[in-house]
Write an enzyme that holds these catalytic residues in place. Structure first.
Site, mmCIF file in Angstrom:
data_model
loop_
_atom_site.group_PDB
_atom_site.id
_atom_site.type_symbol
_atom_site.label_atom_id
_atom_site.label_comp_id
_atom_site.label_asym_id
_atom_site.label_seq_id
_atom_site.Cartn_x
_atom_site.Cartn_y
_atom_site.Cartn_z
ATOM 1 N N GLU A 13 9.722 -5.189 15.388
ATOM 2 C CA GLU A 13 9.292 -3.789 15.360
ATOM 3 C C GLU A 13 9.742 -3.011 16.602
ATOM 4 O OE1 GLU A 13 5.123 -3.466 13.605
ATOM 5 O OE2 GLU A 13 5.233 -5.580 14.131
ATOM 6 N N SER A 142 4.246 -4.540 10.127
ATOM 7 C CA SER A 142 5.262 -3.703 9.459
ATOM 8 C C SER A 142 5.900 -4.352 8.237
ATOM 9 C CB SER A 142 6.372 -3.306 10.442
ATOM 10 O OG SER A 142 5.877 -2.374 11.354
ATOM 11 N N TYR A 208 8.969 3.252 6.725
ATOM 12 C CA TYR A 208 9.763 3.894 7.769
ATOM 13 C C TYR A 208 10.927 4.743 7.263
ATOM 14 C CZ TYR A 208 6.996 0.781 10.628
ATOM 15 O OH TYR A 208 5.938 0.140 11.221
ATOM 16 N N ARG A 247 -6.601 0.650 13.006
ATOM 17 C CA ARG A 247 -6.403 1.172 11.650
ATOM 18 C C ARG A 247 -6.637 0.027 10.692
ATOM 19 N NH1 ARG A 247 -1.085 1.827 10.762
ATOM 20 N NH2 ARG A 247 -1.180 0.439 8.974
ATOM 21 N N ASP A 249 -6.670 -1.521 6.826
ATOM 22 C CA ASP A 249 -5.985 -1.364 5.532
ATOM 23 C C ASP A 249 -6.738 -2.068 4.406
ATOM 24 O OD1 ASP A 249 -4.027 -0.110 7.024
ATOM 25 O OD2 ASP A 249 -2.718 -1.870 7.112
ATOM 26 N N GLU A 261 -5.817 -6.043 6.218
ATOM 27 C CA GLU A 261 -5.599 -6.401 7.616
ATOM 28 C C GLU A 261 -5.966 -5.226 8.512
ATOM 29 O OE1 GLU A 261 -0.986 -6.032 8.541
ATOM 30 O OE2 GLU A 261 -1.323 -7.267 6.764
ATOM 31 N N ASN A 263 -4.857 -3.156 12.274
ATOM 32 C CA ASN A 263 -3.852 -2.929 13.314
ATOM 33 C C ASN A 263 -4.558 -2.479 14.585
ATOM 34 O OD1 ASN A 263 -0.990 -2.801 11.846
ATOM 35 N ND2 ASN A 263 -2.537 -1.957 10.491
ATOM 36 N N GLY A 267 0.878 2.545 14.841
ATOM 37 C CA GLY A 267 2.003 3.402 15.209
ATOM 38 C C GLY A 267 1.536 4.770 15.678
#
Length: 299
Positions: A13, A142, A208, A247, A249, A261, A263, A267
């Site tokens: 990443e 990612s 992305y 964050r 999910d 999961e 984060n 980002g």
């Protein structure tokens, strides 16, 4: 204050990290801080440690290994250098998907069934059947090394691909639901986002490449479900002892939310999901970075 922004590194990443670092550094400058950017070419900060000690705060803009797995957090903590977000142990637990799932599932949170393996000979040991399987590295972000398999016979090939990125692989039952994510800032859930990838799978390209996914913020959910998933995300954040921001999910299927999961360093480019939700809440990008720094310094 004097802020060092660290980005780059050796992970898959790296490019996303550099974009995050540039956006964060710009915001820090706009806030009036003296900002230095350090773009790492390796997973080490030994050669810049003395430089970092001369700063009041380090903003980790790394993603993936070395950034989110607790390693850099451990080094900074031992050197009494303040940094953004979660500490060493929480980062380590959240980066290891199987550990994360065990912690939250043991506290009653729904999550897809899974099996962890370090070889491609697990077919005989898999204790659940699914129409489709998600195969992914246990410790990557990612959607790197990630595959969806609809034929049990193709499982070993997908495991081999995932093993190129990690020595441990997670095989999950595929939940064919809506992609939902909930950012947390402080002890407050931000607006919920629904992600609709054009390909049907939220993979690296969908994340992305401009135009490959549609985002709805706030997500179109009933008030009851909306509040439930916000509360669930905040609970997961606390269960995993995360600090400042994260964050979370989920997949929403058959009236249930399934935790996927978390984060710990989401980002932070101008087009990332976290700033998108924060903007809906009334925060500018500069406001978020300011709040992250202030909350991190209060830890």
């Amino acid at each position: 204050i004097n802020i060092a922004v660290i980005s780059g590194g050796n992970s898959e990443e790296r490019l996303v990290s550099i974009r995050t670092g540039e956006a964060v550094a710009l915001a820090c400058n706009q806030l009036g801080h003296n900002t230095s950017i350090f773009v790492l070419d390796s997973d080490s900060i030994d050669f810049i440690l003395n430089d970092l000690k001369a700063h009041d705060f380090v903003f980790i803009a790394l993603h993936g290994t070395f950034g989110e797995d607790g390693v850099i957090q451990s080094i900074l903590s031992k050197n009494n250098i303040p940094f953004n977000g979660s500490g060493e142990q929480s980062s380590q637990n959240c980066f290891d998907k199987s550990v994360t799932k065990e912690i939250v599932m043991n506290q009653g949170v729904l999550s897809p069934k899974y099996y962890q393996t370090s070889s491609n000979t697990c077919n005989d040991h898999l204790d659940f059947k699914s129409e489709k399987y998600i195969v992914k590295p246990n410790s990557q972000g990612s959607s790197v090394g990630f595959n969806v398999i609809d034929n049990f016979e193709n499982l070993n090939d997908a495991i081999d691909i995932a093993l190129d990125f990690d020595n441990s692989v997670l095989i999950e039952e595929f939940i064919d639901g809506r992609e939902i994510t909930v950012p947390i800032l402080g002890n407050e859930p931000l607006p919920v986002i629904e992600i609709e990838p054009k390909s049907g799978i939220y993979d690296y390209k969908s994340k992305y490449t401009a135009g490959e996914s549609k985002y709805t913020c706030p997500a179109d959910l009933t008030l009851e479900k909306y509040q439930f998933v916000q509360d669930c995300a905040l609970s997961v954040h606390k269960m995993l002892k995360c600090d400042v921001y994260s964050r979370v999910d989920f997949k929403f299927y058959d009236d249930n939310f399934y935790f996927l999961e978390i984060n710990t360093l989401p980002g932070m480019t101008e087009t990332s999901l976290f700033p998108m939700a924060a903007k809906r809440h009334g925060f500018s990008f500069k406001d978020i970075i300011n709040k992250i720094i202030k909350l991190s310094l209060q830890k």
